[in-house]
Motif scaffolding. Sequence first.
Motif, PDB file in Angstrom:
ATOM      1  N   GLU A   1       0.831  -1.208   0.000  1.00 37.18           N
ATOM      2  CA  GLU A   1       0.000   0.000   0.000  1.00 37.18           C
ATOM      3  C   GLU A   1       0.867   1.262   0.000  1.00 37.18           C
ATOM      4  OE1 GLU A   1      -2.255  -3.383   1.692  1.00 37.18           O
ATOM      5  OE2 GLU A   1      -0.272  -2.485   2.099  1.00 37.18           O
ATOM      6  N   LYS A   2       1.989   1.214   0.716  1.00 41.00           N
ATOM      7  CA  LYS A   2       2.876   2.363   0.764  1.00 41.00           C
ATOM      8  C   LYS A   2       3.608   2.549  -0.574  1.00 41.00           C
ATOM      9  CE  LYS A   2       3.567   2.294   5.772  1.00 41.00           C
ATOM     10  NZ  LYS A   2       4.550   2.231   6.893  1.00 41.00           N
ATOM     11  N   THR A   3       3.993   1.448  -1.183  1.00 41.36           N
ATOM     12  CA  THR A   3       4.624   1.537  -2.504  1.00 41.36           C
ATOM     13  C   THR A   3       3.667   2.155  -3.513  1.00 41.36           C
ATOM     14  OG1 THR A   3       6.024  -0.383  -2.096  1.00 41.36           O
ATOM     15  CG2 THR A   3       5.646   0.201  -4.393  1.00 41.36           C
ATOM     16  N   MET A   4       2.424   1.722  -3.478  1.00 45.50           N
ATOM     17  CA  MET A   4       1.431   2.264  -4.400  1.00 45.50           C
ATOM     18  C   MET A   4       1.255   3.766  -4.190  1.00 45.50           C
ATOM     19  SD  MET A   4      -0.413   1.253  -6.903  1.00 45.50           S
ATOM     20  CE  MET A   4      -1.804   1.767  -7.920  1.00 45.50           C
ATOM     21  N   ALA A   5       1.241   4.212  -2.947  1.00 43.27           N
ATOM     22  CA  ALA A   5       1.101   5.638  -2.655  1.00 43.27           C
ATOM     23  C   ALA A   5       2.283   6.418  -3.225  1.00 43.27           C
ATOM     24  CB  ALA A   5       0.992   5.858  -1.152  1.00 43.27           C
ATOM     25  N   VAL A   6       3.490   5.860  -3.112  1.00 43.25           N
ATOM     26  CA  VAL A   6       4.675   6.526  -3.656  1.00 43.25           C
ATOM     27  C   VAL A   6       4.598   6.591  -5.182  1.00 43.25           C
ATOM     28  CG1 VAL A   6       7.175   6.323  -3.964  1.00 43.25           C
ATOM     29  CG2 VAL A   6       6.175   5.974  -1.712  1.00 43.25           C
ATOM     30  N   LEU A   7       4.204   5.489  -5.815  1.00 43.33           N
ATOM     31  CA  LEU A   7       4.093   5.469  -7.284  1.00 43.33           C
ATOM     32  C   LEU A   7       3.081   6.495  -7.772  1.00 43.33           C
ATOM     33  CD1 LEU A   7       4.143   1.603  -7.928  1.00 43.33           C
ATOM     34  CD2 LEU A   7       6.026   3.214  -8.251  1.00 43.33           C
ATOM     35  N   GLU A   8       1.950   6.589  -7.101  1.00 38.00           N
ATOM     36  CA  GLU A   8       0.931   7.566  -7.488  1.00 38.00           C
ATOM     37  C   GLU A   8       1.434   8.996  -7.297  1.00 38.00           C
ATOM     38  OE1 GLU A   8      -3.114   4.941  -6.552  1.00 38.00           O
ATOM     39  OE2 GLU A   8      -2.222   6.210  -4.983  1.00 38.00           O
ATOM     40  N   SER A   9       2.196   9.227  -6.239  1.00 36.59           N
ATOM     41  CA  SER A   9       2.775  10.554  -6.018  1.00 36.59           C
ATOM     42  C   SER A   9       3.785  10.894  -7.104  1.00 36.59           C
ATOM     43  CB  SER A   9       3.441  10.606  -4.633  1.00 36.59           C
ATOM     44  OG  SER A   9       4.028  11.872  -4.408  1.00 36.59           O
ATOM     45  N   LEU A  10       4.621   9.925  -7.495  1.00 37.53           N
ATOM     46  CA  LEU A  10       5.592  10.156  -8.567  1.00 37.53           C
ATOM     47  C   LEU A  10       4.891  10.523  -9.864  1.00 37.53           C
ATOM     48  CD1 LEU A  10       8.060   7.198  -7.869  1.00 37.53           C
ATOM     49  CD2 LEU A  10       8.501   9.632  -7.498  1.00 37.53           C
ATOM     50  N   TRP A  11       3.761   9.900 -10.113  1.00 36.40           N
ATOM     51  CA  TRP A  11       3.009  10.222 -11.327  1.00 36.40           C
ATOM     52  C   TRP A  11       2.514  11.667 -11.297  1.00 36.40           C
ATOM     53  CZ3 TRP A  11       2.616   8.311 -15.966  1.00 36.40           C
ATOM     54  CH2 TRP A  11       1.583   8.746 -16.803  1.00 36.40           C
ATOM     55  N   ARG A  12       2.167  12.138 -10.102  1.00 35.85           N
ATOM     56  CA  ARG A  12       1.665  13.517  -9.989  1.00 35.85           C
ATOM     57  C   ARG A  12       2.784  14.551 -10.101  1.00 35.85           C
ATOM     58  NH1 ARG A  12      -1.472  10.986  -5.825  1.00 35.85           N
ATOM     59  NH2 ARG A  12       0.014  11.725  -4.233  1.00 35.85           N
TER      60      ARG A  12
ATOM     61  N   PHE B   1      10.274   8.575   4.924  1.00 34.69           N
ATOM     62  CA  PHE B   1       8.992   9.254   5.137  1.00 34.69           C
ATOM     63  C   PHE B   1       8.378   8.836   6.473  1.00 34.69           C
ATOM     64  CE2 PHE B   1       4.357   9.828   4.041  1.00 34.69           C
ATOM     65  CZ  PHE B   1       4.401  11.217   3.985  1.00 34.69           C
ATOM     66  N   ASP B   2       8.453   7.543   6.785  1.00 32.73           N
ATOM     67  CA  ASP B   2       7.925   7.050   8.058  1.00 32.73           C
ATOM     68  C   ASP B   2       8.711   7.624   9.243  1.00 32.73           C
ATOM     69  OD1 ASP B   2       5.989   5.601   6.771  1.00 32.73           O
ATOM     70  OD2 ASP B   2       7.070   3.687   6.867  1.00 32.73           O
ATOM     71  N   GLU B   3      10.043   7.683   9.099  1.00 30.91           N
ATOM     72  CA  GLU B   3      10.870   8.234  10.171  1.00 30.91           C
ATOM     73  C   GLU B   3      10.540   9.706  10.436  1.00 30.91           C
ATOM     74  OE1 GLU B   3      14.862   7.568   8.942  1.00 30.91           O
ATOM     75  OE2 GLU B   3      14.795   5.400   9.301  1.00 30.91           O
ATOM     76  N   ALA B   4      10.138  10.411   9.374  1.00 30.64           N
ATOM     77  CA  ALA B   4       9.785  11.825   9.516  1.00 30.64           C
ATOM     78  C   ALA B   4       8.367  11.994  10.062  1.00 30.64           C
ATOM     79  CB  ALA B   4       9.929  12.540   8.176  1.00 30.64           C
ATOM     80  N   GLY B   5       7.668  10.889  10.291  1.00 29.64           N
ATOM     81  CA  GLY B   5       6.315  10.951  10.828  1.00 29.64           C
ATOM     82  C   GLY B   5       5.279  11.374   9.817  1.00 29.64           C
ATOM     83  N   GLY B   6       5.558  11.104   8.529  1.00 27.28           N
ATOM     84  CA  GLY B   6       4.645  11.528   7.473  1.00 27.28           C
ATOM     85  C   GLY B   6       3.366  10.714   7.438  1.00 27.28           C
ATOM     86  N   THR B   7       2.305  11.370   6.992  1.00 27.45           N
ATOM     87  CA  THR B   7       1.039  10.676   6.752  1.00 27.45           C
ATOM     88  C   THR B   7       0.854  10.535   5.253  1.00 27.45           C
ATOM     89  OG1 THR B   7      -0.140  12.789   6.775  1.00 27.45           O
ATOM     90  CG2 THR B   7      -0.006  11.571   8.850  1.00 27.45           C
ATOM     91  N   TYR B   8       0.186   9.471   4.842  1.00 24.26           N
ATOM     92  CA  TYR B   8       0.149   9.137   3.424  1.00 24.26           C
ATOM     93  C   TYR B   8      -0.986   9.835   2.672  1.00 24.26           C
ATOM     94  CZ  TYR B   8       3.967   5.902   3.942  1.00 24.26           C
ATOM     95  OH  TYR B   8       5.227   5.381   4.153  1.00 24.26           O
ATOM     96  N   ASP B   9      -1.242  11.108   3.012  1.00 25.31           N
ATOM     97  CA  ASP B   9      -2.141  11.896   2.185  1.00 25.31           C
ATOM     98  C   ASP B   9      -1.337  12.475   1.029  1.00 25.31           C
ATOM     99  OD1 ASP B   9      -1.518  15.023   2.940  1.00 25.31           O
ATOM    100  OD2 ASP B   9      -1.137  13.655   4.610  1.00 25.31           O
ATOM    101  N   ALA B  10      -2.005  12.790  -0.075  1.00 24.07           N
ATOM    102  CA  ALA B  10      -1.334  13.204  -1.304  1.00 24.07           C
ATOM    103  C   ALA B  10      -0.442  14.426  -1.104  1.00 24.07           C
ATOM    104  CB  ALA B  10      -2.371  13.474  -2.393  1.00 24.07           C
ATOM    105  N   ALA B  11      -0.937  15.437  -0.404  1.00 18.50           N
ATOM    106  CA  ALA B  11      -0.178  16.677  -0.250  1.00 18.50           C
ATOM    107  C   ALA B  11       1.120  16.446   0.513  1.00 18.50           C
ATOM    108  CB  ALA B  11      -1.030  17.725   0.452  1.00 18.50           C
ATOM    109  N   SER B  12       1.054  15.713   1.612  1.00 17.78           N
ATOM    110  CA  SER B  12       2.250  15.474   2.424  1.00 17.78           C
ATOM    111  C   SER B  12       3.284  14.648   1.671  1.00 17.78           C
ATOM    112  CB  SER B  12       1.873  14.756   3.719  1.00 17.78           C
ATOM    113  OG  SER B  12       1.012  15.542   4.502  1.00 17.78           O
TER     114      SER B  12
ATOM    115  N   ASP C   1       3.561  14.206  -1.624  1.00 19.45           N
ATOM    116  CA  ASP C   1       4.090  14.954  -2.772  1.00 19.45           C
ATOM    117  C   ASP C   1       5.170  15.938  -2.333  1.00 19.45           C
ATOM    118  OD1 ASP C   1       2.210  13.571  -4.183  1.00 19.45           O
ATOM    119  OD2 ASP C   1       1.049  15.313  -4.839  1.00 19.45           O
ATOM    120  N   ALA C   2       4.926  16.650  -1.248  1.00 25.74           N
ATOM    121  CA  ALA C   2       5.899  17.627  -0.757  1.00 25.74           C
ATOM    122  C   ALA C   2       7.189  16.932  -0.323  1.00 25.74           C
ATOM    123  CB  ALA C   2       5.307  18.417   0.402  1.00 25.74           C
ATOM    124  N   PHE C   3       7.059  15.801   0.351  1.00 24.40           N
ATOM    125  CA  PHE C   3       8.239  15.055   0.790  1.00 24.40           C
ATOM    126  C   PHE C   3       9.069  14.594  -0.408  1.00 24.40           C
ATOM    127  CE2 PHE C   3      10.084  10.827   1.470  1.00 24.40           C
ATOM    128  CZ  PHE C   3      10.993  11.098   2.484  1.00 24.40           C
TER     129      PHE C   3
END
Length: 504
Positions: free
Chosen positions: A70-81, A98-109, A111-113
Amino acid sequence: MSNTYDESRAEWIAREELAERMIPLIGLLYRRDGIVPSVLGRRLLHLSPIEILKAHRFTRRLGVQALAPEKTMAVLESLWRIQPGPASLDVARLVSRFDEAGGTYDAASLDAFLRGELAGVMAPPASAPTDVVLYGFGRIGRLLARILIAHQGTGQGLNLRAIVVRRGGEGDLRKRASLLRRDSVHGAFEGTIDVDEERGTILANGTLIQVIYADDPASIDYTAYGIDEAIVVDNTGRWRDEEGLGQHLRSRGVARVLLTAPGKGAIKNIVFGVNGDDIAPEDRILSAASCTTNAITPVLAAVDQAFGVVRGHVETVHSFTNDQNLIDNFHSGERRGRSAALNMVITETGAAKAVAKALPQLAGKLTGSAIRVPTPNVSLAILGLELERATTREEICAFLRQTALTSPLRQQVDYSESPEAVSTDFVGSTRAGVVDGLATIATGDENVVLYVWYDNEFGYSCQVVRVLERMAGVHPTILPEREPVRIAEAVAEELAAEAEAALA
C-alpha cells in the motif's frame, strides 16, 4: 499465525490485486519519465505481481517488517503527480525516510516530501540518445542486447543500433535471431522478435537492429546506416590493446570503444562502482575488465576500507566457456584442450592482478588461480584474506550485509544467507557478486575466507551496461542518496542492539 485459512487467502488476494494495479503505473513512469522504481536494489520494472510481492518481502533483511505494498502504491501515485526526471528510485528507502519523519500518506504530504527528496532530478537537463554497436554477438553480446532492449525506456539513453558479425553462411540472420530469442541458460527472450532478411535487420520489442557483416573493424561506414558518434562494444576479445581496438575508431560514425575483457597497456580497466569516476570524456578506449574482476573488486574495496587487506589469494571456481573444447582436442592454452564437459581444469586467471587497476592500494597483495568446472554459468570466487585487524564472522557478515543493502556498492554487491543456496540460484543476478554469508569463515583473528557467487554472464553484462551509461552520460541518478559504508564494528553493535531489544 492467528489468521484463519479464509482470512489468509483473502489477505493474499488483496495484496496480489494491489501488485497487479502497480504494473501499468510502473510501466508508465518508466516510459514517460525514465523512472525505475526498486526495492533495495530489486527492480520492479517488468515483474509479475508475484515477483513484486517477493521484492517487498525482501525488506525483512533490514530487520524490519516487509514493505507494505500500500505504501509503494502511494509513492508510485505521487511520482506520477509530481513528474520527476529520470532516476533509479529505491521505494523502500523513500518509505523508510517518510515514516521516520512521521509523514502521513495523504497526497499533499507525500508529494511535498518526494519533491524535497528528488530535488536534484525535478528539472532534468535535456540529453541526446547515444548509438551503441555490438561488435560480436556471442554469449556477452546477446545478453547485452537483451539488457539494452529492456532499457530503451524513453529512447533518450542508450540506443542499440547495430551488431557486427562475420557471415556464417545460409540462414545466418535467422540463426542469430534465434540465438537471441532462445537461451539454454537464461531462458527465452521476453518479447517479440521479427527478422527482415532483405533489409538485414532484427526488430526486437520495437528496437530495429541493423546486422552488418564485416571482417575488418576499420572499414565500416556506420553513417550509411544512420549511426553516428557511436560507442562500439567489442565482445570478441580478439584485440585488447590500443592498437587493435583503435581500428574501430577508423570507421566512420564511431566515437568511442568499450572492451568486454581485460584491457592491456594503458587502457583503463573500469569496475563500475569502484573506479567508474575515472571515466573521462577524453577516454576513447576503455575496458570493462573481466567478470571475475568485477565480482571480487567491490567486495575487496569494502573490506579493505573497513578492515585493511594485508594480502590474499583468490581461487576462482569458474564455469566453462566457449574457448574450451567439448571433448579433448588441440588448444593453444595449457590444459584447456581437455574436455570442458568432463573435467575440472586448473588454469590461470589474471583477475587478482587486475584488481590493482581499480584498487591501486592492493597492487602486489593478491595472488590468484582458477579451476574451470563442468557447469555452463555462475562461478564462485573464494577470497582467502589476511586483514590488518582481527574480526569475527558475525562482525564481517554484518558489515557485508549492510554493504549490500544500503551502501554505495549495493548495485555491485549482494548478500545471501540461504542454507540451501547453490550456483543455479544466482543465474540472472544483476549484481557483480553475491557474498555467501553462511560460508564465511572467520575465527576471531586476522584471517577470513569469503565466498562470492557471480553470474559470470548476466551479472557481468549488467556491469558493462553501467559503464556504457557512464560513458554516454546517461547513468540514472540513484535516489535517495546511498549511505556510506559504515565501519564494521558499528554495524555489528547496531545489529546486536536490535537483537537484544527484540528479545526484551
